[in-house]
Motif scaffolding. Structure first.
Motif, PDB file in Angstrom:
ATOM      1  N   SER A 299       0.892  -1.102  -0.034  1.00 43.67           N
ATOM      2  CA  SER A 299       0.115  -0.071   0.100  1.00 43.67           C
ATOM      3  C   SER A 299       1.000   1.348  -0.033  1.00 43.67           C
ATOM      4  CB  SER A 299      -0.866  -0.180   1.130  1.00 43.67           C
ATOM      5  OG  SER A 299      -1.716   1.237   1.087  1.00 43.67           O
ATOM      6  N   VAL A 300       0.663   2.191  -0.954  1.00 46.85           N
ATOM      7  CA  VAL A 300       1.445   3.362  -0.954  1.00 46.85           C
ATOM      8  C   VAL A 300       0.524   4.537  -1.056  1.00 46.85           C
ATOM      9  CG1 VAL A 300       3.467   2.530  -2.090  1.00 46.85           C
ATOM     10  CG2 VAL A 300       1.562   3.487  -3.565  1.00 46.85           C
ATOM     11  N   ASP A 301       0.819   5.982  -0.820  1.00 49.17           N
ATOM     12  CA  ASP A 301       0.425   6.965  -0.720  1.00 49.17           C
ATOM     13  C   ASP A 301       0.718   7.577  -1.990  1.00 49.17           C
ATOM     14  OD1 ASP A 301      -1.033   6.953   1.516  1.00 49.17           O
ATOM     15  OD2 ASP A 301       0.809   8.047   2.619  1.00 49.17           O
ATOM     16  N   ILE A 302      -0.363   8.027  -2.772  1.00 48.15           N
ATOM     17  CA  ILE A 302      -0.168   8.800  -4.243  1.00 48.15           C
ATOM     18  C   ILE A 302      -0.360  10.131  -4.030  1.00 48.15           C
ATOM     19  CG2 ILE A 302      -0.875   8.578  -6.522  1.00 48.15           C
ATOM     20  CD1 ILE A 302       0.213   5.881  -5.911  1.00 48.15           C
ATOM     21  N   VAL A 303       0.764  10.799  -4.840  1.00 41.32           N
ATOM     22  CA  VAL A 303       0.416  12.183  -5.026  1.00 41.32           C
ATOM     23  C   VAL A 303       0.452  12.398  -6.527  1.00 41.32           C
ATOM     24  CG1 VAL A 303       1.680  14.566  -4.894  1.00 41.32           C
ATOM     25  CG2 VAL A 303       1.954  12.910  -3.077  1.00 41.32           C
ATOM     26  N   LYS A 304      -0.735  13.098  -7.009  1.00 35.95           N
ATOM     27  CA  LYS A 304      -0.942  13.027  -8.617  1.00 35.95           C
ATOM     28  C   LYS A 304      -0.405  14.511  -8.787  1.00 35.95           C
ATOM     29  CE  LYS A 304      -3.503  12.690 -12.281  1.00 35.95           C
ATOM     30  NZ  LYS A 304      -2.984  13.714 -13.247  1.00 35.95           N
ATOM     31  N   LEU A 305       0.492  14.671  -9.870  1.00 40.33           N
ATOM     32  CA  LEU A 305       0.931  15.525 -10.620  1.00 40.33           C
ATOM     33  C   LEU A 305       0.978  15.586 -11.653  1.00 40.33           C
ATOM     34  CD1 LEU A 305       4.512  15.896  -8.743  1.00 40.33           C
ATOM     35  CD2 LEU A 305       2.431  17.070  -8.313  1.00 40.33           C
ATOM     36  N   GLU A 306       0.796  16.898 -12.462  1.00 42.72           N
ATOM     37  CA  GLU A 306       0.726  16.812 -13.926  1.00 42.72           C
ATOM     38  C   GLU A 306       1.774  16.871 -14.751  1.00 42.72           C
ATOM     39  OE1 GLU A 306      -2.445  16.362 -15.203  1.00 42.72           O
ATOM     40  OE2 GLU A 306      -3.114  15.984 -13.706  1.00 42.72           O
ATOM     41  N   GLY A 307       2.969  17.513 -13.972  1.00 34.35           N
ATOM     42  CA  GLY A 307       4.227  17.568 -14.923  1.00 34.35           C
ATOM     43  C   GLY A 307       5.305  17.613 -13.980  1.00 34.35           C
ATOM     44  N   SER A 308       6.405  17.631 -14.693  1.00 36.26           N
ATOM     45  CA  SER A 308       7.838  17.407 -13.870  1.00 36.26           C
ATOM     46  C   SER A 308       7.733  16.802 -12.513  1.00 36.26           C
ATOM     47  CB  SER A 308       8.127  19.025 -13.804  1.00 36.26           C
ATOM     48  OG  SER A 308       8.299  19.729 -14.796  1.00 36.26           O
ATOM     49  N   VAL A 309       7.328  15.392 -12.707  1.00 32.35           N
ATOM     50  CA  VAL A 309       7.278  14.740 -11.494  1.00 32.35           C
ATOM     51  C   VAL A 309       8.693  14.455 -10.895  1.00 32.35           C
ATOM     52  CG1 VAL A 309       5.232  13.697 -11.975  1.00 32.35           C
ATOM     53  CG2 VAL A 309       7.261  12.536 -12.672  1.00 32.35           C
ATOM     54  N   GLU A 310       9.741  14.575 -11.724  1.00 29.72           N
ATOM     55  CA  GLU A 310      10.969  14.463 -10.907  1.00 29.72           C
ATOM     56  C   GLU A 310      11.498  15.400  -9.934  1.00 29.72           C
ATOM     57  OE1 GLU A 310      10.926  13.657 -15.450  1.00 29.72           O
ATOM     58  OE2 GLU A 310      10.589  15.330 -14.115  1.00 29.72           O
ATOM     59  N   LEU A 311      10.770  16.530  -9.669  1.00 32.01           N
ATOM     60  CA  LEU A 311      10.909  17.434  -8.836  1.00 32.01           C
ATOM     61  C   LEU A 311      10.499  17.064  -7.384  1.00 32.01           C
ATOM     62  CD1 LEU A 311       9.825  21.137 -10.273  1.00 32.01           C
ATOM     63  CD2 LEU A 311      12.167  20.399  -9.166  1.00 32.01           C
ATOM     64  N   ALA A 312       9.504  16.104  -7.206  1.00 27.48           N
ATOM     65  CA  ALA A 312       8.927  15.523  -6.177  1.00 27.48           C
ATOM     66  C   ALA A 312       9.893  15.024  -5.234  1.00 27.48           C
ATOM     67  CB  ALA A 312       7.619  14.481  -6.451  1.00 27.48           C
ATOM     68  N   PRO A 313      10.576  13.828  -5.465  1.00 29.50           N
ATOM     69  CA  PRO A 313      11.842  13.509  -4.575  1.00 29.50           C
ATOM     70  C   PRO A 313      12.759  14.427  -4.200  1.00 29.50           C
ATOM     71  CG  PRO A 313      11.912  12.367  -6.852  1.00 29.50           C
ATOM     72  CD  PRO A 313      10.687  13.265  -6.816  1.00 29.50           C
ATOM     73  N   LEU A 314      13.075  15.257  -5.108  1.00 31.41           N
ATOM     74  CA  LEU A 314      14.097  16.118  -4.936  1.00 31.41           C
ATOM     75  C   LEU A 314      13.690  17.317  -3.857  1.00 31.41           C
ATOM     76  CD1 LEU A 314      15.399  16.773  -8.533  1.00 31.41           C
ATOM     77  CD2 LEU A 314      16.214  15.202  -6.883  1.00 31.41           C
ATOM     78  N   LEU A 315      12.389  17.761  -3.705  1.00 35.09           N
ATOM     79  CA  LEU A 315      11.997  18.886  -2.913  1.00 35.09           C
ATOM     80  C   LEU A 315      11.188  18.177  -1.702  1.00 35.09           C
ATOM     81  CD1 LEU A 315      10.222  21.413  -5.580  1.00 35.09           C
ATOM     82  CD2 LEU A 315      12.790  21.383  -4.541  1.00 35.09           C
ATOM     83  N   GLY A 316      11.392  16.912  -1.466  1.00 38.97           N
ATOM     84  CA  GLY A 316      10.637  16.295  -0.368  1.00 38.97           C
ATOM     85  C   GLY A 316       9.159  15.961  -0.443  1.00 38.97           C
ATOM     86  N   LEU A 317       8.710  16.055  -1.610  1.00 39.03           N
ATOM     87  CA  LEU A 317       7.143  15.786  -1.753  1.00 39.03           C
ATOM     88  C   LEU A 317       6.771  14.340  -1.749  1.00 39.03           C
ATOM     89  CD1 LEU A 317       4.303  17.042  -2.104  1.00 39.03           C
ATOM     90  CD2 LEU A 317       4.714  16.801  -4.520  1.00 39.03           C
ATOM     91  N   ALA A 318       7.830  13.317  -2.284  1.00 41.25           N
ATOM     92  CA  ALA A 318       7.546  12.093  -2.390  1.00 41.25           C
ATOM     93  C   ALA A 318       8.791  11.396  -2.291  1.00 41.25           C
ATOM     94  CB  ALA A 318       6.790  11.605  -3.690  1.00 41.25           C
ATOM     95  N   ASP A 319       8.654  10.094  -1.826  1.00 42.76           N
ATOM     96  CA  ASP A 319      10.053   9.389  -1.890  1.00 42.76           C
ATOM     97  C   ASP A 319      10.520   9.143  -3.187  1.00 42.76           C
ATOM     98  OD1 ASP A 319      10.348   8.688   0.908  1.00 42.76           O
ATOM     99  OD2 ASP A 319       8.089   7.607   0.808  1.00 42.76           O
ATOM    100  N   ASP A 320       9.614   8.428  -4.166  1.00 43.66           N
ATOM    101  CA  ASP A 320       9.954   7.971  -5.469  1.00 43.66           C
ATOM    102  C   ASP A 320       8.943   8.619  -6.341  1.00 43.66           C
ATOM    103  OD1 ASP A 320      12.135   6.481  -4.730  1.00 43.66           O
ATOM    104  OD2 ASP A 320      10.933   4.857  -4.149  1.00 43.66           O
ATOM    105  N   ILE A 321       9.068   8.393  -7.650  1.00 41.29           N
ATOM    106  CA  ILE A 321       8.096   8.561  -8.627  1.00 41.29           C
ATOM    107  C   ILE A 321       7.849   7.437  -9.517  1.00 41.29           C
ATOM    108  CG2 ILE A 321       8.943  11.073  -8.632  1.00 41.29           C
ATOM    109  CD1 ILE A 321      10.395  10.330 -11.485  1.00 41.29           C
ATOM    110  N   VAL A 322       6.528   7.605 -10.370  1.00 44.57           N
ATOM    111  CA  VAL A 322       6.431   6.656 -11.334  1.00 44.57           C
ATOM    112  C   VAL A 322       6.050   7.334 -12.572  1.00 44.57           C
ATOM    113  CG1 VAL A 322       4.601   4.941 -12.306  1.00 44.57           C
ATOM    114  CG2 VAL A 322       5.345   4.825 -10.128  1.00 44.57           C
ATOM    115  N   ASP A 323       6.949   7.237 -13.785  1.00 45.27           N
ATOM    116  CA  ASP A 323       6.910   7.903 -14.892  1.00 45.27           C
ATOM    117  C   ASP A 323       7.403   7.288 -16.110  1.00 45.27           C
ATOM    118  OD1 ASP A 323       6.069  10.281 -16.194  1.00 45.27           O
ATOM    119  OD2 ASP A 323       8.149  11.559 -15.837  1.00 45.27           O
ATOM    120  N   ILE A 324       7.086   7.836 -17.183  1.00 50.63           N
ATOM    121  CA  ILE A 324       7.357   7.284 -18.361  1.00 50.63           C
ATOM    122  C   ILE A 324       9.101   7.571 -18.695  1.00 50.63           C
ATOM    123  CG2 ILE A 324       7.335   7.534 -20.848  1.00 50.63           C
ATOM    124  CD1 ILE A 324       4.392   7.717 -20.694  1.00 50.63           C
TER     125      ILE A 324
END
Length: 206
Positions: free
Chosen positions: A128-153
């Protein structure tokens, strides 16, 4: 009467035009469209939209067929007929993050444009994981502390590397798909079949 094709704007659009050119279709009107969102060619009408909207236009019969990324089909599950894979738009959906990052949250937090695919992927693995929905530049999320990891193309991986991220898990391979409206396949079979068959010939050749 000509078929109506909905095309995903941007990268897939360019790759599809090159694909059509390889099949000896006249794509000059499409190359010269400027800002037009509707273009007539010798063989079909083309409309240009974002990927998820392409699927919507096809589902509702505004377009007979569509060219869309497989990720759109997996994420939104539109009621369309998935005809065949196309020999372009190949990439991967992957879990990525900082190489030595520690879990910052009680439950792993994943940032992504694909919440449905991501939830299903981790659920199938009993996680079970918590999902944070983003529309673009998801690479920023772990760098800025919004998420542990990302799922992206991931296509080349250059954007990940330039931002200090690495692929941790490869989830699935995806490509461009040719989709069709279910009623159009029945009612317009005579005009759609030659176009669809030309795509199939190329599919076999590759």
């Amino acid at each position: 009467m000509k078929p109506v094709i909905a095309l995903t704007k941007g990268r897939l659009e360019k790759q599809f035009l090159a694909f059509l050119e390889s099949l000896n279709y006249d794509i000059q009107p499409l190359k010269e469209k400027g800002r037009k969102l509707q273009v007539e060619t010798e063989h079909f009408y083309a409309v240009f939209a974002k990927g998820v909207d392409v699927a919507t236009y096809v589902e509702h019969g505004i377009a007979d067929i569509g060219i869309v990324g497989e990720d759109i089909l997996l994420e939104f599950e539109p009621d369309v007929y998935d005809l065949l894979p196309l020999p372009f738009g190949k990439c991967r959906l992957a879990v990525a993050g900082e190489q030595k990052a520690e879990n910052k949250f009680a439950k792993q937090r994943i940032a992504t444009k694909f919440p449905n695919i991501t939830t299903k992927y981790f659920r199938e693995r009993g996680k079970s994981v918590d999902i944070v929905k983003l529309e673009g530049s998801v690479e920023l999320a772990p760098l800025l502390g919004l998420a542990d990891d990302i799922v992206d193309i991931v296509e080349t991986g250059n954007t990940l590397r330039e931002n200090g991220l690495v692929v941790k898990e490869e989830m699935l391979s995806i490509s461009a798909r040719c989709i069709a409206n279910r009623n159009s396949l029945k009612l317009k079979k005579a005009i759609l079949a030659p176009l669809i068959d030309s795509f199939r010939i190329e599919e076999v050749a590759i």
